[in-house]
Design an enzyme around this catalytic site. Sequence first.
Site, PDB file in Angstrom:
ATOM      1  N   SER A 144       0.842  -1.202   0.000  1.00 54.13           N
ATOM      2  CA  SER A 144       0.000   0.000   0.000  1.00 54.13           C
ATOM      3  C   SER A 144       0.872   1.245   0.000  1.00 54.13           C
ATOM      4  O   SER A 144       2.064   1.165   0.352  1.00 54.13           O
ATOM      5  CB  SER A 144      -0.847  -0.007   1.280  1.00 54.13           C
ATOM      6  OG  SER A 144      -1.527   1.216   1.448  1.00 54.13           O
ATOM      7  N   TYR A 157      -2.855  -0.257  10.538  1.00 57.99           N
ATOM      8  CA  TYR A 157      -2.729  -0.545   9.101  1.00 57.99           C
ATOM      9  C   TYR A 157      -1.334  -0.166   8.596  1.00 57.99           C
ATOM     10  O   TYR A 157      -0.692  -0.932   7.883  1.00 57.99           O
ATOM     11  CB  TYR A 157      -3.807   0.229   8.341  1.00 57.99           C
ATOM     12  CG  TYR A 157      -3.902  -0.130   6.869  1.00 57.99           C
ATOM     13  CD1 TYR A 157      -4.423  -1.364   6.468  1.00 57.99           C
ATOM     14  CD2 TYR A 157      -3.496   0.762   5.885  1.00 57.99           C
ATOM     15  CE1 TYR A 157      -4.528  -1.698   5.126  1.00 57.99           C
ATOM     16  CE2 TYR A 157      -3.596   0.444   4.538  1.00 57.99           C
ATOM     17  CZ  TYR A 157      -4.119  -0.788   4.162  1.00 57.99           C
ATOM     18  OH  TYR A 157      -4.225  -1.111   2.824  1.00 57.99           O
TER      19      TYR A 157
HETATM   20  P1  NAD Z   1     -11.556  -5.942  -0.383  1.00 61.44           P
HETATM   21  O1  NAD Z   1     -12.191  -5.973   0.959  1.00 61.44           O
HETATM   22  O2  NAD Z   1     -12.429  -5.848  -1.571  1.00 61.44           O
HETATM   23  O3  NAD Z   1     -10.599  -7.192  -0.587  1.00 61.44           O
HETATM   24  C1  NAD Z   1      -9.974  -7.829   0.482  1.00 61.44           C
HETATM   25  C2  NAD Z   1     -10.311  -9.287   0.413  1.00 61.44           C
HETATM   26  O4  NAD Z   1      -9.608  -9.983   1.444  1.00 61.44           O
HETATM   27  C3  NAD Z   1     -11.795  -9.548   0.642  1.00 61.44           C
HETATM   28  O5  NAD Z   1     -12.246 -10.479  -0.307  1.00 61.44           O
HETATM   29  C4  NAD Z   1     -11.822 -10.122   2.048  1.00 61.44           C
HETATM   30  O6  NAD Z   1     -12.924 -10.977   2.287  1.00 61.44           O
HETATM   31  C5  NAD Z   1     -10.507 -10.879   2.036  1.00 61.44           C
HETATM   32  N1  NAD Z   1     -10.090 -11.220   3.389  1.00 61.44           N
HETATM   33  C6  NAD Z   1      -9.997 -10.398   4.459  1.00 61.44           C
HETATM   34  N2  NAD Z   1      -9.626 -11.095   5.540  1.00 61.44           N
HETATM   35  C7  NAD Z   1      -9.474 -12.376   5.134  1.00 61.44           C
HETATM   36  C8  NAD Z   1      -9.118 -13.566   5.793  1.00 61.44           C
HETATM   37  N3  NAD Z   1      -8.826 -13.600   7.105  1.00 61.44           N
HETATM   38  N4  NAD Z   1      -9.054 -14.714   5.072  1.00 61.44           N
HETATM   39  C9  NAD Z   1      -9.343 -14.708   3.756  1.00 61.44           C
HETATM   40  N5  NAD Z   1      -9.695 -13.617   3.082  1.00 61.44           N
HETATM   41  C10 NAD Z   1      -9.768 -12.464   3.775  1.00 61.44           C
HETATM   42  O7  NAD Z   1     -10.522  -4.721  -0.355  1.00 61.44           O
HETATM   43  P2  NAD Z   1      -9.295  -4.346  -1.336  1.00 61.44           P
HETATM   44  O8  NAD Z   1      -9.167  -2.881  -1.213  1.00 61.44           O
HETATM   45  O9  NAD Z   1      -9.434  -4.959  -2.665  1.00 61.44           O
HETATM   46  O10 NAD Z   1      -8.053  -4.981  -0.549  1.00 61.44           O
HETATM   47  C11 NAD Z   1      -7.116  -5.863  -1.143  1.00 61.44           C
HETATM   48  C12 NAD Z   1      -5.720  -5.503  -0.684  1.00 61.44           C
HETATM   49  O11 NAD Z   1      -5.390  -4.210  -1.179  1.00 61.44           O
HETATM   50  C13 NAD Z   1      -5.536  -5.419   0.836  1.00 61.44           C
HETATM   51  O12 NAD Z   1      -4.321  -6.031   1.188  1.00 61.44           O
HETATM   52  C14 NAD Z   1      -5.472  -3.927   1.101  1.00 61.44           C
HETATM   53  O13 NAD Z   1      -4.716  -3.633   2.255  1.00 61.44           O
HETATM   54  C15 NAD Z   1      -4.775  -3.462  -0.165  1.00 61.44           C
HETATM   55  N6  NAD Z   1      -4.921  -2.040  -0.472  1.00 61.44           N
HETATM   56  C16 NAD Z   1      -6.152  -1.475  -0.583  1.00 61.44           C
HETATM   57  C17 NAD Z   1      -6.259  -0.109  -0.842  1.00 61.44           C
HETATM   58  C18 NAD Z   1      -7.597   0.572  -0.938  1.00 61.44           C
HETATM   59  O14 NAD Z   1      -7.643   1.807  -0.842  1.00 61.44           O
HETATM   60  N7  NAD Z   1      -8.696  -0.148  -1.137  1.00 61.44           N
HETATM   61  C19 NAD Z   1      -5.096   0.656  -1.004  1.00 61.44           C
HETATM   62  C20 NAD Z   1      -3.859   0.039  -0.895  1.00 61.44           C
HETATM   63  C21 NAD Z   1      -3.783  -1.313  -0.621  1.00 61.44           C
END
Ligand code: NAD
Length: 261
Positions: A144, A157
């Site tokens: 991130s 985070y």
């Molecule tokens: P999202 O919630 O759509 O995706 C995250 C996924 O991880 C979901 O499907 C959730 O059910 C799954 N998950 C969470 N805990 C879990 C567990 N214990 N076991 C199995 N699955 C689990 O959100 P996203 O934004 O697509 O996040 C994906 C990645 O991107 C994360 O690592 C997040 O930190 C990172 N990220 C997101 C952003 C943002 O602004 N959305 C920015 C930078 C990084």
Amino acid sequence: MAMALKDKVVLITGGNSGIGEAVTRRFIQEGAKVSIIGRSIETLKKMKAEFGEEILINQGDVSKYEDNERAVQATVEQFGKLDVFVANAGVFDGFAKFADVAPDALSDAYDFLIDINVKGSFFGAKAALEELQKSNGNIIFTVSGASFYPDGGGVWYTASKHAQIGLMRQLAFELAPNIRVNAVAPGGTLTALSVIPPLRPFVKIVDNETKANSIKKRNPLQLAQLPEDHVAAYVLLASDAARAITGEVISSDGGLSVRGL
Ligand code: NAD
């Protein structure tokens, strides 16, 4: 153009929503067979109905080693090998302020978030290791902007995303020359990234329009980024075209590093 991931087998955690879902869709278009781990059976089944033979779904919790191990085994049984592991599942702290959170919530908040974002990344990488050694494969972590800068989340985070960088760098060192290890660092992206229950009483949950405006204001390219904006970086790192790249992070964040003062 030739498919970049033809005949590759990929395991993606959290491949059933947000950034992981977009990566899954694109990897399948690029010729890969994709296995996904997720918690919600409904969204997993939706992906299965859409992609049929091209996808394997695994319901599991990335913070449990045996769930990662089971998914790796099922992937190899179904598709014969594993070339790429993408540790993408994650949860958020909702920008909870350290000073505001009650001491009796600290332990639960820490365990909940670090277990998924950090321990889940360690466990997934370990479970995939033996198969990646056989295939000379690679690992990609979803990190991130919060892996480098303050104010991409709260301390929980931000600390977790910094920790993933340490894991990625040390693994790149230890696993060379057989396995490449890299990361993609998205900036703020419009997804349903969930705030962990122990911190919900201490944060304001914002609607999507407010979120889009705040994301746009923070990056020089003024993008309210969508999951699809990041997938090209994953395709590059996963593919053989990146055979000389390891220990690297590709930032896909609208230019956070050139924000200036
Ligand atoms: P999202 O919630 O759509 O995706 C995250 C996924 O991880 C979901 O499907 C959730 O059910 C799954 N998950 C969470 N805990 C879990 C567990 N214990 N076991 C199995 N699955 C689990 O959100 P996203 O934004 O697509 O996040 C994906 C990645 O991107 C994360 O690592 C997040 O930190 C990172 N990220 C997101 C952003 C943002 O602004 N959305 C920015 C930078 C990084």
